[in-house]
Motif scaffolding. Structure first.
Motif, PDB file in Angstrom:
ATOM      1  N   VAL A 176      50.399  27.092  25.730  1.00 38.09           N
ATOM      2  CA  VAL A 176      51.711  27.406  25.147  1.00 38.09           C
ATOM      3  C   VAL A 176      51.892  26.607  23.859  1.00 38.09           C
ATOM      4  N   SER A 178      54.736  27.551  21.619  1.00 36.48           N
ATOM      5  CA  SER A 178      56.158  27.524  21.244  1.00 36.48           C
ATOM      6  C   SER A 178      57.030  28.124  22.332  1.00 36.48           C
ATOM      7  N   ILE A 179      58.274  27.640  22.377  1.00 38.34           N
ATOM      8  CA  ILE A 179      59.306  28.190  23.261  1.00 38.34           C
ATOM      9  C   ILE A 179      60.534  28.372  22.383  1.00 38.34           C
ATOM     10  N   LEU A 187      64.211  33.407  26.936  1.00 34.32           N
ATOM     11  CA  LEU A 187      63.283  32.518  26.248  1.00 34.32           C
ATOM     12  C   LEU A 187      61.977  33.245  25.968  1.00 34.32           C
ATOM     13  N   LYS A 188      61.480  33.046  24.753  1.00 31.56           N
ATOM     14  CA  LYS A 188      60.209  33.650  24.351  1.00 31.56           C
ATOM     15  C   LYS A 188      59.168  32.534  24.334  1.00 31.56           C
ATOM     16  N   VAL A 189      58.147  32.662  25.158  1.00 29.63           N
ATOM     17  CA  VAL A 189      57.104  31.643  25.286  1.00 29.63           C
ATOM     18  C   VAL A 189      55.819  32.225  24.698  1.00 29.63           C
ATOM     19  N   TRP A 198      58.284  36.412  28.326  1.00 30.05           N
ATOM     20  CA  TRP A 198      59.715  36.134  28.277  1.00 30.05           C
ATOM     21  C   TRP A 198      60.188  35.652  29.646  1.00 30.05           C
ATOM     22  N   CYS A 202      62.840  28.268  31.814  1.00 25.69           N
ATOM     23  CA  CYS A 202      61.495  27.719  31.625  1.00 25.69           C
ATOM     24  C   CYS A 202      61.479  26.284  32.153  1.00 25.69           C
ATOM     25  N   VAL A 217      58.727  22.000  20.260  1.00 29.15           N
ATOM     26  CA  VAL A 217      59.743  22.958  20.710  1.00 29.15           C
ATOM     27  C   VAL A 217      61.127  22.631  20.156  1.00 29.15           C
ATOM     28  N   VAL A 345      65.953  25.281  29.577  1.00 24.22           N
ATOM     29  CA  VAL A 345      64.626  24.653  29.648  1.00 24.22           C
ATOM     30  C   VAL A 345      64.759  23.327  30.384  1.00 24.22           C
TER      31      VAL A 345
END
Length: 410
Positions: A176, A178-179, A187-189, A198, A202, A217, A345
């Motif tokens: 991973v 970016s979040i 949230l887009k991971v 998504w 998270c 992040v 998060v």
């Protein structure tokens, strides 16, 4: 439920023991869960591999007892669900100078939490362990029923199998990078290979990589420093192997003072006993030195003296490396990331070389935080991120650090 293949209720980043335990808890509660790991599952580059970890209730800090107590129950429960054992019972024995503040704090934790314990002097220790452990005249020992050994790689595998059995999706070799908040999609991971997932929530449990990922992040620099630590196995001399084996009333143990030393009865390698210094060298988790793990003379002397010459102290026959994720106060970081992410998060890290035993309870807590925004029945104020803004050293304690930076003690 109207999900696409890349949409989940909760995405857990990092599949060591904490992430795997969290994924098991989430999947068991019916959440569509994704567990991501940057390397292979069960890899040896972090903090969750190997053959043994101790579990004990004897902490100088009284706020760990609830987590340990719950974890004893949850280890048993998870074992019964999977059908094999990862937790092996033993007693715990703590020892050190009779004026060591941290050891005296251990005794007060036992009192406060009604943990049965006995304080033993030099003579009583020799009697209690039939001459297998010898402490100096000005030391005391604290014997407690609540000890034991956890098999770490096997335990991580167990949590992953149970998460999978309960419907979780497990993917490894996904790093991973970016979040981000992504409007209605949550949230887009994003991963380094271009894959995108998504999730509504998270949970980030990336061990020694915590500082780097959190900084990427959201810009917060968490004071979590990876250390490379060296675990040593010593040969028990001929004729004494049985005396130091698990199941023969020989305890998991810890020795307070400089350096702080810990170990386990002989279990994973017959005829060898694990005794190591609780400490290490600062490292970059992506550019590890991979040894050579130095063995301080103080450790050799300890092995020679405490075991009365029944263990060969000339050198360890085998060493293994592991990573600790140290915070300045050696307490965990369990909190919401906050800022633009609010409670979406959750992070669990900074376990400082003593978190493995509590992973079942921590998984439960991280799942609670992600799903209901609070953790039931547990006080988390010692584990907030904000404590480091109030005091860069974190929680204030009345006794010395447990984990040594080895450059200073060699």
């Amino acid at each position: 439920m109207g999900y696409s293949d890349n949409e989940f209720d909760v995405i857990v980043v990092g599949a060591g023991v904490m992430g795997s335990s969290t994924a098991y808890q989430l999947a068991k509660r019916g959440q569509k869960t994704l567990l991501l790991e940057q390397f292979d599952f069960l890899h040896h580059r972090g903090s969750s591999h190997g053959e043994s970890r101790t579990i004990r209730a004897t902490y100088p800090e009284d706020y760990y007892f609830g987590l340990v107590d719950e974890s004893y129950r949850l280890w048993e429960q998870a074992q019964s669900e999977i059908g094999f054992k990862v937790y092996f019972k033993a007693k715990q024995f703590d020892m050190g100078p009779s004026d060591a503040k941290s050891l005296l704090s251990v005794i007060s934790t036992c009192r406060k939490n009604a943990i049965p314990y006995q304080v033993l002097n030099h003579r009583q220790v020799a009697e209690r362990f039939s001459g297998r452990i010898d402490i100096p005249e000005d030391w005391i020992g604290v014997s407690c029923e609540l000890g034991g050994i956890i098999k770490p790689t096997k335990a991580v595998s167990m949590f992953q199998m149970l998460a999978f059995k309960n419907g979780a999706c497990l993917k490894d070799n996904i790093k991973v990078v970016s979040i981000d908040k992504d409007g209605d999609r949550g949230l887009k991971v994003a991963a380094s290979n271009g894959e995108i997932f998504w999730g509504k929530k998270c949970v980030v449990t990336v061990g020694g990589w915590m500082r780097n990922l959190v900084k990427t992040v959201c810009g917060i620099e968490l004071p979590i420093q990876p250390l490379e630590t060296n675990v040593c196995y010593w040969r028990i001399k001929d004729g004494h192997e049985v005396e130091y084996a698990i199941g023969n009333d020989f305890p998991t143990f810890a020795s307070y003072g400089h350096p702080y030393i810990y170990g386990t009865p002989s279990l994973e390698y017959p005829g060898l006993i694990k005794v190591a210094v609780h400490g290490g060298y600062q490292c970059n988790p992506d550019k590890r030195p991979w040894g050579p793990g130095l063995v301080p003379d103080s450790l050799k002397q300890w092995v020679e003296q405490r075991f009365k010459g029944k263990v060969d102290s000339s050198k360890p026959v085998m060493t293994q490396l592991c990573v600790y994720s140290m915070t300045p106060d050696e307490d965990f970081v369990i909190d919401f990331l906050g800022g633009e992410f609010g409670k979406d998060v959750v992070i669990g890290g900074g376990f400082s070389g003593h978190g493995f035993k509590m992973s079942p309870a921590i998984g439960r807590i991280l799942a609670d935080l992600a799903l209901i925004g609070e953790a039931k029945g547990v006080e988390l104020k010692q584990f907030r991120i904000a404590r480091f803004e109030e005091n860069p050293r974190g929680n204030i304690k009345e006794y010395e650090d447990q984990v040594g930076l080895l450059k200073s003690t060699l």
